[in-house]
Write a protein that holds these residues in place. Structure first.
Motif, short mmCIF file in Angstrom:
data_model
loop_
_atom_site.label_atom_id
_atom_site.label_comp_id
_atom_site.label_asym_id
_atom_site.label_seq_id
_atom_site.Cartn_x
_atom_site.Cartn_y
_atom_site.Cartn_z
N UNK A 117 0.81 -1.21 0.00
CA UNK A 117 0.00 0.00 0.00
C UNK A 117 0.84 1.26 0.00
N UNK A 118 1.87 1.29 0.83
CA UNK A 118 2.75 2.45 0.89
C UNK A 118 3.54 2.60 -0.40
N UNK A 119 3.98 1.50 -0.95
CA UNK A 119 4.72 1.56 -2.21
C UNK A 119 3.84 2.15 -3.32
N UNK A 120 2.58 1.80 -3.32
CA UNK A 120 1.67 2.34 -4.34
C UNK A 120 1.53 3.86 -4.19
N UNK A 121 1.45 4.33 -2.94
CA UNK A 121 1.33 5.78 -2.71
C UNK A 121 2.63 6.48 -3.10
N UNK A 122 3.76 5.86 -2.82
CA UNK A 122 5.04 6.43 -3.22
C UNK A 122 5.12 6.57 -4.75
N UNK A 123 4.59 5.59 -5.45
CA UNK A 123 4.60 5.66 -6.92
C UNK A 123 3.72 6.80 -7.41
N UNK A 124 2.60 7.02 -6.73
CA UNK A 124 1.73 8.15 -7.10
C UNK A 124 2.46 9.48 -6.87
N UNK A 125 3.19 9.55 -5.77
CA UNK A 125 3.95 10.76 -5.49
C UNK A 125 5.03 10.96 -6.54
N UNK A 126 5.70 9.89 -6.91
CA UNK A 126 6.73 9.98 -7.94
C UNK A 126 6.15 10.52 -9.24
N UNK A 127 4.99 10.06 -9.62
CA UNK A 127 4.36 10.51 -10.86
C UNK A 127 3.97 11.98 -10.79
N UNK A 128 3.64 12.45 -9.57
CA UNK A 128 3.19 13.84 -9.42
C UNK A 128 4.34 14.82 -9.32
N UNK A 129 5.54 14.33 -9.05
CA UNK A 129 6.70 15.21 -8.90
C UNK A 129 7.39 15.46 -10.24
N UNK A 130 7.97 16.62 -10.43
CA UNK A 130 8.81 16.82 -11.63
C UNK A 130 9.96 15.82 -11.63
N UNK A 131 10.43 15.46 -12.80
CA UNK A 131 11.49 14.45 -12.91
C UNK A 131 12.79 14.90 -12.26
N UNK A 132 13.04 16.21 -12.20
CA UNK A 132 14.28 16.71 -11.60
C UNK A 132 14.29 16.57 -10.08
N UNK A 133 13.13 16.33 -9.48
CA UNK A 133 13.04 16.25 -8.02
C UNK A 133 13.32 14.82 -7.56
N UNK A 134 14.32 14.67 -6.71
CA UNK A 134 14.62 13.36 -6.14
C UNK A 134 13.53 12.97 -5.15
N UNK A 135 13.17 11.70 -5.14
CA UNK A 135 12.26 11.17 -4.13
C UNK A 135 13.07 10.22 -3.25
N UNK A 136 13.34 10.66 -2.02
CA UNK A 136 14.14 9.89 -1.07
C UNK A 136 13.22 9.25 -0.05
#
Length: 320
Positions: A260-279
């Protein structure tokens, strides 16, 4: 003869890093004391670099000793040499008269049972003074790894094993959270690196790991925007876009790990600009995958933060 004089003159001054190594006091702490209490006092070389007199080392070591005995920074950093000497003499005499009482008041930081006794007794003042003394003589990562993290872990395990009550499990995070915020704020005023947004996802109420990570990254030179726990994904993403953040840092505890958390993280990744790191970090953080960088340890986070602050390349963000 003149060359020799110049070498001796240069040898009488230390960079702030050398001063930290000579005294065992973290660079960030020295800067905070300079700003807040006016000591140590730097000079500027013709090159513009700030340097500190070697003569400051003995007093700084005495200050660190006074802090280890439980005195507050505001009481000792600005004190005169004479006042500081009297304070140390009085404290040493008290310890000599009653060493068992002094040990009970300030257990060794690695003595987790001793620290747990302070938690069980809700002795927040002693706990805070002990941690502040440790902070004054350690680097941020060492302080977090060897002082804060083991006690937080021990309290969590004690609650799971019914050795501690829920009130203890709530007391420590609140006390530690207040301390970490107070340590982070002076560093935020001086940080000049890229902006990193810190948050946990909806459903994640544990924030100590997030606080620890924010302190480590701001100490590495990054600017930090701390949003806290349970922040909706669209708000995290829009804020990162609006403020041109370089990265978003998410903490995941073992209580919320999983698909469930991984799915939400993927949604966040899609919503962020590509230049923004997701840590992503914490006991429940998933393994790294395209677009999501897992950070497993505080030293790893510190190294990453220093690269960000220096403008050096970090792991590339790939498409999901």
């Amino acid at each position: 003869m003149q060359a020799k004089h110049r070498e001796e003159d240069e040898g009488a001054w230390l960079s702030i890093g050398a001063l930290a190594r000579a005294t065992g006091i973290a660079v960030e702490t020295l800067r905070t004391w300079e700003s807040r209490y006016g000591f140590p006092v730097p000079e500027r070389k013709p090159s513009g670099h700030r340097v500190y007199p070697v003569a400051a080392v003995p007093k700084l070591r005495r200050i660190a000793q006074a802090l280890s005995l439980g005195h507050r920074a505001g009481q000792v950093v600005g004190a005169s040499d004479q006042a500081l000497g009297r304070l140390l003499e009085t404290s040493a005499a008290a310890v000599a008269l009653s060493p068992s009482a002094a040990t009970a008041a300030f257990p060794p930081a690695e003595d987790i049972p001793g620290l747990l006794r302070l938690v069980k007794g809700f002795d927040g003042d002693r706990l805070t003074r002990l941690f502040l003394a440790d902070w004054a003589r350690m680097g941020p990562v060492e302080f977090l790894e060897s002082r804060i993290a083991p006690l937080v872990r021990a309290v969590g395990e004690g609650w799971e094993q019914n050795d501690l009550e829920i009130r203890h499990e709530h007391f420590l995070p609140e006390r530690v959270g207040d301390l970490l915020r107070s340590l982070r704020m002076p560093l935020e005023e001086r940080a000049t690196g890229p902006l990193v947004v810190f948050a946990t996802l909806p459903g994640e109420v544990h924030g100590i790991g997030l606080q620890m990570s924010a302190l480590a990254l701001v100490a590495a030179g990054c600017r930090v925007l701390y949003l806290g726990t349970e922040v909706p994904v669209p708000q995290v993403a829009s804020l990162a876009r609006d403020l041109a953040a370089r990265a978003v840092a998410i903490s995941v505890s073992s209580a919320t790990k999983g698909a469930g958390t991984l799915a939400v993280l993927r949604k966040l990744r899609e919503a962020l600009p590509r230049r923004v790191l997701l840590l992503v970090g914490g006991d429940g953080a998933p393994a790294s995958r395209p677009g999501i960088e897992s950070v497993h340890t505080l030293p790893e986070l510190d190294a990453l933060g220093r690269r960000l602050a220096a403008g050096l390349p970090v792991s590339a963000v790939h498409e999901s």
